[in-house]
Motif scaffolding. Sequence first.
Motif, mmCIF file in Angstrom:
data_model
loop_
_atom_site.group_PDB
_atom_site.id
_atom_site.type_symbol
_atom_site.label_atom_id
_atom_site.label_comp_id
_atom_site.label_asym_id
_atom_site.label_seq_id
_atom_site.Cartn_x
_atom_site.Cartn_y
_atom_site.Cartn_z
ATOM 1 N N UNK A 3 -13.284 49.673 67.657
ATOM 2 C CA UNK A 3 -11.232 50.559 67.479
ATOM 3 C C UNK A 3 -10.841 49.948 66.092
ATOM 4 N N UNK A 4 -11.961 48.921 65.621
ATOM 5 C CA UNK A 4 -11.351 48.868 64.170
ATOM 6 C C UNK A 4 -12.080 49.709 62.880
ATOM 7 N N UNK A 5 -10.704 50.162 62.021
ATOM 8 C CA UNK A 5 -12.005 51.146 60.947
ATOM 9 C C UNK A 5 -12.304 49.899 59.780
ATOM 10 N N UNK A 6 -13.109 50.799 58.988
ATOM 11 C CA UNK A 6 -13.629 50.406 57.599
ATOM 12 C C UNK A 6 -13.148 49.386 56.925
ATOM 13 N N UNK A 7 -11.726 50.259 56.438
ATOM 14 C CA UNK A 7 -11.120 49.404 55.712
ATOM 15 C C UNK A 7 -9.861 48.481 56.653
ATOM 16 N N UNK A 8 -9.791 48.452 57.808
ATOM 17 C CA UNK A 8 -9.542 46.744 58.834
ATOM 18 C C UNK A 8 -9.638 46.112 58.395
ATOM 19 N N UNK A 9 -11.698 46.568 57.762
ATOM 20 C CA UNK A 9 -12.701 45.181 58.466
ATOM 21 C C UNK A 9 -12.986 44.652 57.113
ATOM 22 N N UNK A 10 -13.138 45.953 55.878
ATOM 23 C CA UNK A 10 -13.175 45.037 54.792
ATOM 24 C C UNK A 10 -11.184 43.951 54.705
ATOM 25 N N UNK A 11 -10.091 44.562 54.997
ATOM 26 C CA UNK A 11 -8.925 43.592 54.724
ATOM 27 C C UNK A 11 -8.864 42.742 55.051
ATOM 28 N N UNK A 12 -10.127 42.179 56.429
ATOM 29 C CA UNK A 12 -10.070 41.163 56.683
ATOM 30 C C UNK A 12 -9.926 39.720 55.901
ATOM 31 N N UNK A 13 -11.303 40.328 54.931
ATOM 32 C CA UNK A 13 -11.399 39.209 53.533
ATOM 33 C C UNK A 13 -10.039 39.244 53.304
#
Length: 195
Positions: A106-116
């Motif tokens: 359920x993670x959106x691509x924008x959230x995944x990128x923001x993990x960094x």
Amino acid sequence: MPAPTPPPGHGPRPSAPRIAPLPVEEMDDFQAELMGLVGLDTPTINIFATLVRHPGLFNKWLPFGGKLLAGKLPARDRELLVLRTGWRCGSEYEWAQHVLVGRLAGLADAEIARVADGPDADGWDPFDALLLRAADELHEDHCLTDATWAALAERYDDKQMVEVPMVVGHYHLVSMTLNSLGVPLEDGAPRWPGP
């Protein structure tokens, strides 16, 4: 393929496998049986095809990793912990695999990128930021602070609280192994987020 460039603060990674994934046709019966336990449609996932070269260890590790993937933490929460751990360890292979798992959770691509960008980046839900902070604390000091523990315990039960450091610790082990062995990314795997 060029060597992956790890996030700032990490040294270079191997540009070629130090231990190559074992081709299916070279697996003995026990290794092939173990690969069948992975439960994937393809036996060519490089992490498994590499680690199965040590079948006794692989046989014990696989159920443990599987238990954490099907544990008590919500899948989305677990994947935030894993992605942040992969990032902090400079393990692009770990990152790539869990981008895919994170999307399914359920993670959106924008959230995944923001993990960094870490827990202080704009846009995080407070609990998501807390999870990233927990991963950072465990990475940096190998212990959750009292404040982070208390905040997590407002939502999680005892079993989930046990799993938080176990998940982060396990994915440190996996990241170190992937980095050191030079396990190569699969073709088309997600790469590090851009600058």
